[in-house]
Design an enzyme around this catalytic site. Structure first.
Site, PDB file in Angstrom:
ATOM      1  N   GLU A  70       0.787  -1.240   0.000  1.00  0.00           N
ATOM      2  CA  GLU A  70       0.000   0.000   0.000  1.00  0.00           C
ATOM      3  C   GLU A  70       0.817   1.288   0.000  1.00  0.00           C
ATOM      4  O   GLU A  70       0.639   2.132   0.879  1.00  0.00           O
ATOM      5  CB  GLU A  70      -0.986   0.011   1.191  1.00  0.00           C
ATOM      6  CG  GLU A  70      -2.011  -1.100   1.134  1.00  0.00           C
ATOM      7  CD  GLU A  70      -3.158  -0.950   2.155  1.00  0.00           C
ATOM      8  OE1 GLU A  70      -3.042  -0.113   3.073  1.00  0.00           O
ATOM      9  OE2 GLU A  70      -4.148  -1.683   2.018  1.00  0.00           O
TER      10      GLU A  70
ATOM     11  N   GLU B  42      -5.964  -8.401   0.020  1.00  0.00           N
ATOM     12  CA  GLU B  42      -6.665  -8.040   1.255  1.00  0.00           C
ATOM     13  C   GLU B  42      -8.129  -7.788   0.938  1.00  0.00           C
ATOM     14  O   GLU B  42      -8.459  -7.109  -0.033  1.00  0.00           O
ATOM     15  CB  GLU B  42      -6.079  -6.767   1.893  1.00  0.00           C
ATOM     16  CG  GLU B  42      -4.693  -6.935   2.479  1.00  0.00           C
ATOM     17  CD  GLU B  42      -4.252  -5.714   3.284  1.00  0.00           C
ATOM     18  OE1 GLU B  42      -5.127  -4.936   3.725  1.00  0.00           O
ATOM     19  OE2 GLU B  42      -3.041  -5.544   3.452  1.00  0.00           O
TER      20      GLU B  42
END
Ligand code: NAG
Ligand code: NAG
Ligand code: NAG
Ligand code: NAG
Ligand code: NAG
Length: 564
Positions: A327, A432
């Site tokens: 991320e 995720e």
């Protein structure tokens, strides 16, 4: 894609109400009264005497056992290590006498390293003949094309990279202490950081975890870890290196149960996103600020060592995915700088011999369509997108029926678009996602902050605050109390929703290279725990056997969810 941009809204303190509420929950244990202190001294004295006795016995026993160490099968305890086999100046990470847990580690002392990373603790031989289940190949057989055999995995999140909402018990301090991430926790704990964190490493994930993961019909495990497993820098309060050994043992347990591994460098020097799970919440210091380039170079150095280590033969069959950076916040960072860094990291890792693993880079919340035509020509590179409805102000308000529809239609459409190089990057996995339908879990939006669901999220930036309730009714009926109910109390209609929502996502993400649920287990956030979801019957008993695949009718759920 809108949700990337609004995924993580953050900033200053929560509203007065939410601070008061959190503070009540956060109260430290009161100090023991004086008479108890006296008793503690007596008990303490007895305890010390017992410990001395144990040590004396252990030394005697270990002297007797001298000479028959190094037996892999019998997993010796630390007390069986000949005390003179460990140099007095051995650092803690090489000295099993100082390890909290010695289970399944080779305790024979060695300073050998590969890529300047220790092999200490590893057994010499390995066996790749296990398979996770009968639907997938053994580790020593080829997996094949992920587009036709998608990964079904789970993250062991909150283990080697802490996250407050996964283990709130580690963050149970008075709010005024400001303990909100691993950085502030270890700063506060000082020399106790080592024992507190190692206790967590040794207990939060064990061999049983991987056994259960395989039994659930899952075939991959994503293991988030942080750069301080490899290296720390001046001023870092982080625990150096201890997590490295647990990472290696975790991989060996995956091997035992036939589970393939997705290595996820979750925290990079300087912080690649400024969020708590990057180690330190606050300014981004990676490719930003005075040390931005230095931290980018340090991150490459970390990958240099990691890739030399994981290029060893013993990892060729088991490391299926090698992640470069979790991320990176590309909605802020220069997209071209991150892309250039990614390309350099890719080339370095390949040059060092990681040849079979798919290399993974994060979508950076750019919107999947924006990756079309980027980072082309790099073999076996995959795009990783994280899909959640609850970090998006517009999607969190969907009622349960609409949330399932969106998971079926919206995410199938996005995955399909991204998999096609004419409209997206190409190979795409969702490393995720979760079943959560609210952002109510304690500490989820940050230690002590409010949330979108009840309209109490105050980010300190007026244009990012969410101060009106964002549940389907968008009024004062939006409440978190029931939404946080433990799994054992869930109503049958809520269970139906959770089950369909999860399977809708699996179905959509299997149009790509597969999925990794976030996370295997939590202390106190049941909708985020695969393990607790399984026990409650809201996840398929075997991940490869779905009962809902978006072809069935979706019930009309009421706007106000009946949680229990
Ligand atoms: C344990 O580690 C030592 C040092 O690396 C190595 O020589 C030995 O072969 C290992 N033992 C086993 C059983 O793998
Ligand atoms: C902390 O991590 C959670 C979970 O990823 C995230 O939702 C939240 O925004 C983070 N908070 C901060 C302030 O970094
Ligand atoms: C970028 O770095 C500067 C200088 O350290 C810092 O003030 C700023 O907050 C950082 N930006 C973000 C989004 O973290
Ligand atoms: C506040 O948030 C908006 C929207 O995300 C952003 O454009 C702006 O730069 C932020 N302001 C500050 C001072 O960070
Ligand atoms: C759920 O939301 C959709 C879309 O806004 C709406 O059409 C539907 O009536 C809602 N369902 C219920 C039960 O309120």
């Amino acid at each position: 894609m809108e949700e990337g941009r609004s995924k993580h809204l953050r900033g200053g303190a929560g509203s007065y109400d939410s601070l008061v509420r959190e503070k009540d929950e956060l109260y430290d244990d009161p100090p023991p009264p004086a008479y108890k202190k006296k008793r503690l001294w007596i008990y303490g004295g007895i305890g010390v005497a017992v410990i001395i006795l144990i040590i004396v016995i252990a030394v005697v026993v270990s002297k007797k056992n001298k000479g028959d160490d190094g037996d892999a099968a019998s997993s010796p305890s630390a007390t069986s290590i000949p005390e003179d086999s460990i140099p007095a100046d051995a650092p803690a990470w090489l000295n099993p006498l100082q390890w909290t847990d010695t289970t399944d580690f080779n305790l024979t002392y060695t300073t050998d390293s590969v890529g300047d990373l220790p092999v200490m603790g590893l057994y010499t031989k390995w066996d790749d003949s296990a398979k996770a289940n009968d639907h997938v190949p053994a580790l020593d057989e080829k997996w094949g094309d992920y587009a036709s055999r998608p990964a079904r995995g789970v993250n062991v999140g909150g283990w080697l990279s802490l996250e407050p909402f996964i283990t709130p018990s580690l963050f149970n301090y008075d709010l005024s202490q400001g303990i909100i991430d691993e950085y502030s926790l270890c700063t506060y704990l000082g020399s106790r950081c080592g024992s507190v964190l190692e206790q967590h490493y040794a207990t939060f994930v064990t061999e049983q975890t991987f056994k259960d993961i395989a039994a659930a019909g899952l075939d991959h495990v994503r293991i988030p870890f942080s750069y301080w497993a490899v290296q720390t820098y001046d001023g870092d309060p982080y625990l150096f290196r201890t997590s490295w050994r647990y990472l290696l043992r975790g991989i060996e347990w995956c091997r035992k149960y036939g589970l393939r591994v997705n290595l996820d460098l979750h925290a990079l020097p300087g912080s690649q996103n400024g969020w708590n799970h990057s180690g330190r919440q606050g300014p981004i210091g990676w490719l930003n600020g005075t040390d931005g380039d230095l931290n980018a170079q340090r991150s490459l150095d970390v990958h240099d060592r990691l890739s030399k280590f994981f290029a060893q033969d013993r990892y060729k069959n088991i490391i299926a995915f090698y992640g470069l950076a979790n991320e990176p916040k590309m909605t802020f960072l220069s997209a071209s700088a991150v892309t250039a860094w990614t390309e350099n990291a890719y080339k370095l890792v390949r040059k060092n011999g990681v040849s079979d693993a798919v290399i993974v880079f994060g979508d950076g919340f750019m919107g999947l369509g924006n990756w079309q035509g980027k980072l082309t020509g790099l073999k076996n590179l995959a795009l990783d997108v994280h899909q959640y409805v609850i970090f998006n102000t517009n999607q969190i308000v969907y009622n349960h029926t609409t949330k399932i529809k969106y998971a079926c239609d919206g995410w199938t459409q996005q995955t399909t678009q991204s998999m096609n190089t004419a409209t997206g990057f190409g190979p795409t996995l969702v490393a995720e996602w979760s079943q959560a339908d609210t952002d109510c879990a304690k500490y989820l939006t940050n230690v002590g902050w409010g949330n979108r669901w009840t309209g109490t999220l105050n980010t300190g930036n007026a244009s990012e605050n969410i101060l009106t309730p964002r549940c389907p009714t968008m009024d004062s009926r939006c409440a978190c109390g029931e939404a946080n109910a433990e799994a054992g109390r869930w109503s049958s209609s809520y269970k139906t929703f959770l089950s369909m929502f999860a399977q809708a996502q699996m179905t959509s993400f299997e149009k790509g290279w597969g999925w990794f649920y976030w996370v295997w287990d939590t202390e106190n956030a049941p909708q985020w725990s695969y393990k607790q979801g399984l026990a409650a019957g809201v996840l398929p008993a075997k991940a490869y056997e779905k009962t809902f695949d978006c072809t069935q009718d979706i019930p009309s759920f009421s706007d106000l969810p009946e949680y229990y």
